[in-house]
Design a protein around this motif. Structure first.
Motif, PDB file in Angstrom:
ATOM      1  N   ILE A   1      47.945 -80.921   5.856  1.00 47.09           N
ATOM      2  CA  ILE A   1      47.409 -80.102   6.943  1.00 47.09           C
ATOM      3  C   ILE A   1      48.059 -80.480   8.278  1.00 47.09           C
ATOM      4  CG2 ILE A   1      45.443 -81.535   7.592  1.00 47.09           C
ATOM      5  CD1 ILE A   1      43.951 -78.686   7.620  1.00 47.09           C
ATOM      6  N   LEU A   2      48.597 -81.682   8.389  1.00 50.62           N
ATOM      7  CA  LEU A   2      49.258 -82.114   9.620  1.00 50.62           C
ATOM      8  C   LEU A   2      50.690 -81.598   9.726  1.00 50.62           C
ATOM      9  CD1 LEU A   2      48.058 -85.813   9.686  1.00 50.62           C
ATOM     10  CD2 LEU A   2      47.131 -83.885  10.957  1.00 50.62           C
ATOM     11  N   PHE A   3      51.237 -81.061   8.675  1.00 54.79           N
ATOM     12  CA  PHE A   3      52.628 -80.630   8.656  1.00 54.79           C
ATOM     13  C   PHE A   3      52.900 -79.487   9.634  1.00 54.79           C
ATOM     14  CE2 PHE A   3      56.202 -78.324   6.611  1.00 54.79           C
ATOM     15  CZ  PHE A   3      57.153 -79.320   6.748  1.00 54.79           C
ATOM     16  N   VAL A   4      52.048 -78.466   9.664  1.00 54.21           N
ATOM     17  CA  VAL A   4      52.272 -77.305  10.541  1.00 54.21           C
ATOM     18  C   VAL A   4      52.138 -77.692  12.021  1.00 54.21           C
ATOM     19  CG1 VAL A   4      51.429 -75.014  11.168  1.00 54.21           C
ATOM     20  CG2 VAL A   4      51.663 -75.642   8.777  1.00 54.21           C
ATOM     21  N   PRO A   5      51.116 -78.436  12.450  1.00 55.66           N
ATOM     22  CA  PRO A   5      51.074 -78.824  13.869  1.00 55.66           C
ATOM     23  C   PRO A   5      52.256 -79.701  14.293  1.00 55.66           C
ATOM     24  CG  PRO A   5      48.917 -79.117  12.893  1.00 55.66           C
ATOM     25  CD  PRO A   5      49.853 -78.782  11.784  1.00 55.66           C
ATOM     26  N   VAL A   6      52.734 -80.551  13.414  1.00 52.07           N
ATOM     27  CA  VAL A   6      53.892 -81.374  13.735  1.00 52.07           C
ATOM     28  C   VAL A   6      55.131 -80.492  13.893  1.00 52.07           C
ATOM     29  CG1 VAL A   6      55.451 -83.139  12.822  1.00 52.07           C
ATOM     30  CG2 VAL A   6      52.992 -83.501  12.731  1.00 52.07           C
ATOM     31  N   LEU A   7      55.282 -79.492  13.044  1.00 51.22           N
ATOM     32  CA  LEU A   7      56.410 -78.570  13.187  1.00 51.22           C
ATOM     33  C   LEU A   7      56.354 -77.816  14.513  1.00 51.22           C
ATOM     34  CD1 LEU A   7      56.961 -77.000   9.652  1.00 51.22           C
ATOM     35  CD2 LEU A   7      58.431 -78.579  10.898  1.00 51.22           C
ATOM     36  N   TRP A   8      55.154 -77.362  14.898  1.00 48.95           N
ATOM     37  CA  TRP A   8      55.006 -76.663  16.173  1.00 48.95           C
ATOM     38  C   TRP A   8      55.327 -77.587  17.346  1.00 48.95           C
ATOM     39  CZ3 TRP A   8      55.203 -71.846  17.333  1.00 48.95           C
ATOM     40  CH2 TRP A   8      54.802 -70.887  16.413  1.00 48.95           C
ATOM     41  N   ALA A   9      54.864 -78.815  17.284  1.00 46.58           N
ATOM     42  CA  ALA A   9      55.140 -79.767  18.365  1.00 46.58           C
ATOM     43  C   ALA A   9      56.641 -80.022  18.484  1.00 46.58           C
ATOM     44  CB  ALA A   9      54.391 -81.078  18.119  1.00 46.58           C
ATOM     45  N   LEU A  10      57.331 -80.170  17.363  1.00 43.01           N
ATOM     46  CA  LEU A  10      58.780 -80.363  17.392  1.00 43.01           C
ATOM     47  C   LEU A  10      59.501 -79.138  17.942  1.00 43.01           C
ATOM     48  CD1 LEU A  10      59.405 -82.254  14.038  1.00 43.01           C
ATOM     49  CD2 LEU A  10      59.600 -83.159  16.357  1.00 43.01           C
ATOM     50  N   ALA A  11      59.034 -77.959  17.589  1.00 42.75           N
ATOM     51  CA  ALA A  11      59.658 -76.729  18.090  1.00 42.75           C
ATOM     52  C   ALA A  11      59.492 -76.612  19.610  1.00 42.75           C
ATOM     53  CB  ALA A  11      59.062 -75.515  17.393  1.00 42.75           C
ATOM     54  N   VAL A  12      58.299 -76.886  20.103  1.00 40.14           N
ATOM     55  CA  VAL A  12      58.054 -76.808  21.551  1.00 40.14           C
ATOM     56  C   VAL A  12      58.873 -77.868  22.281  1.00 40.14           C
ATOM     57  CG1 VAL A  12      56.292 -77.173  23.331  1.00 40.14           C
ATOM     58  CG2 VAL A  12      55.782 -75.749  21.348  1.00 40.14           C
ATOM     59  N   LEU A  13      58.919 -79.074  21.755  1.00 47.32           N
ATOM     60  CA  LEU A  13      59.701 -80.145  22.364  1.00 47.32           C
ATOM     61  C   LEU A  13      61.194 -79.791  22.385  1.00 47.32           C
ATOM     62  CD1 LEU A  13      59.575 -83.020  23.535  1.00 47.32           C
ATOM     63  CD2 LEU A  13      59.988 -83.848  21.226  1.00 47.32           C
ATOM     64  N   GLY A  14      61.677 -79.180  21.326  1.00 47.98           N
ATOM     65  CA  GLY A  14      63.075 -78.765  21.281  1.00 47.98           C
ATOM     66  C   GLY A  14      63.402 -77.699  22.310  1.00 47.98           C
ATOM     67  N   VAL A  15      62.521 -76.720  22.473  1.00 44.45           N
ATOM     68  CA  VAL A  15      62.749 -75.647  23.453  1.00 44.45           C
ATOM     69  C   VAL A  15      62.725 -76.212  24.867  1.00 44.45           C
ATOM     70  CG1 VAL A  15      61.733 -73.562  24.441  1.00 44.45           C
ATOM     71  CG2 VAL A  15      61.946 -73.780  21.974  1.00 44.45           C
ATOM     72  N   VAL A  16      61.771 -77.080  25.163  1.00 45.88           N
ATOM     73  CA  VAL A  16      61.682 -77.674  26.504  1.00 45.88           C
ATOM     74  C   VAL A  16      62.932 -78.498  26.802  1.00 45.88           C
ATOM     75  CG1 VAL A  16      60.426 -79.383  27.890  1.00 45.88           C
ATOM     76  CG2 VAL A  16      59.170 -77.632  26.634  1.00 45.88           C
ATOM     77  N   THR A  17      63.376 -79.290  25.843  1.00 52.57           N
ATOM     78  CA  THR A  17      64.581 -80.094  26.039  1.00 52.57           C
ATOM     79  C   THR A  17      65.800 -79.206  26.261  1.00 52.57           C
ATOM     80  OG1 THR A  17      63.651 -81.822  24.633  1.00 52.57           O
ATOM     81  CG2 THR A  17      66.031 -81.884  25.001  1.00 52.57           C
ATOM     82  N   LEU A  18      65.933 -78.171  25.487  1.00 56.79           N
ATOM     83  CA  LEU A  18      67.060 -77.253  25.632  1.00 56.79           C
ATOM     84  C   LEU A  18      67.066 -76.585  27.004  1.00 56.79           C
ATOM     85  CD1 LEU A  18      69.458 -75.836  24.168  1.00 56.79           C
ATOM     86  CD2 LEU A  18      67.832 -74.045  23.588  1.00 56.79           C
ATOM     87  N   LEU A  19      65.911 -76.130  27.462  1.00 58.74           N
ATOM     88  CA  LEU A  19      65.833 -75.479  28.772  1.00 58.74           C
ATOM     89  C   LEU A  19      66.141 -76.454  29.902  1.00 58.74           C
ATOM     90  CD1 LEU A  19      62.732 -73.152  28.346  1.00 58.74           C
ATOM     91  CD2 LEU A  19      65.119 -72.489  28.523  1.00 58.74           C
ATOM     92  N   ARG A  20      65.646 -77.665  29.814  1.00 55.60           N
ATOM     93  CA  ARG A  20      65.905 -78.644  30.869  1.00 55.60           C
ATOM     94  C   ARG A  20      67.391 -78.974  30.959  1.00 55.60           C
ATOM     95  NH1 ARG A  20      62.169 -83.671  31.052  1.00 55.60           N
ATOM     96  NH2 ARG A  20      63.153 -83.780  33.070  1.00 55.60           N
ATOM     97  N   ARG A  21      68.051 -79.131  29.823  1.00 60.10           N
ATOM     98  CA  ARG A  21      69.474 -79.445  29.838  1.00 60.10           C
ATOM     99  C   ARG A  21      70.293 -78.270  30.360  1.00 60.10           C
ATOM    100  NH1 ARG A  21      71.772 -82.268  24.787  1.00 60.10           N
ATOM    101  NH2 ARG A  21      73.006 -83.314  26.359  1.00 60.10           N
ATOM    102  N   THR A  22      69.897 -77.062  30.021  1.00 55.54           N
ATOM    103  CA  THR A  22      70.609 -75.874  30.482  1.00 55.54           C
ATOM    104  C   THR A  22      70.468 -75.705  31.988  1.00 55.54           C
ATOM    105  OG1 THR A  22      70.233 -74.809  28.357  1.00 55.54           O
ATOM    106  CG2 THR A  22      70.850 -73.388  30.187  1.00 55.54           C
ATOM    107  N   VAL A  23      69.269 -75.892  32.514  1.00 54.56           N
ATOM    108  CA  VAL A  23      69.029 -75.735  33.954  1.00 54.56           C
ATOM    109  C   VAL A  23      69.804 -76.788  34.727  1.00 54.56           C
ATOM    110  CG1 VAL A  23      67.258 -75.955  35.728  1.00 54.56           C
ATOM    111  CG2 VAL A  23      66.818 -74.573  33.718  1.00 54.56           C
TER     112      VAL A  23
END
Length: 101
Positions: A17-39
């Motif tokens: 049951i923890l697998f889906v929330p961990v995937l979402w957290a990784l996806a959000v962290l990846g998007v935030v990191t990508l946007l910060r590096r691009t900016v």
């Protein structure tokens, strides 16, 4: 309906049951990191952003100040001073406000 849900109701969801929330957290962290590096690469806000670069030092005299110094030192006469001052005012846009030319 009970027959369809029976295999999942016996032991509970388990640790999966923890697998889906961990995937979402990784996806959000990846998007935030990508946007910060691009900016940051494109000069946006961030620790490396310092605003527009100035090509002249802050203590460098302006052309109008140099002209005034030359006039007071006697290097140029009054006619030359006014002629050059009008050219500088046209170029730098520091002429009198509301000038109807």
């Amino acid at each position: 309906m009970f027959e369809l849900a029976h295999p999942w109701s016996a032991g509970g969801p388990g640790p999966w049951i923890l697998f889906v929330p961990v995937l979402w957290a990784l996806a959000v962290l990846g998007v935030v990191t990508l946007l910060r590096r691009t900016v940051r690469r494109h000069g946006g806000p961030g620790p490396r952003f310092r605003g527009p670069r100035c090509t002249t030092p802050a203590d460098a005299p302006t052309p109008i100040a140099v002209l005034g110094r030359r006039f007071t030192a006697g290097e140029i006469d009054e006619e030359e001073y006014w002629r050059r001052l009008s050219v500088l005012e046209e170029h730098f846009g520091t002429g009198p406000k509301g000038d109807a030319a």
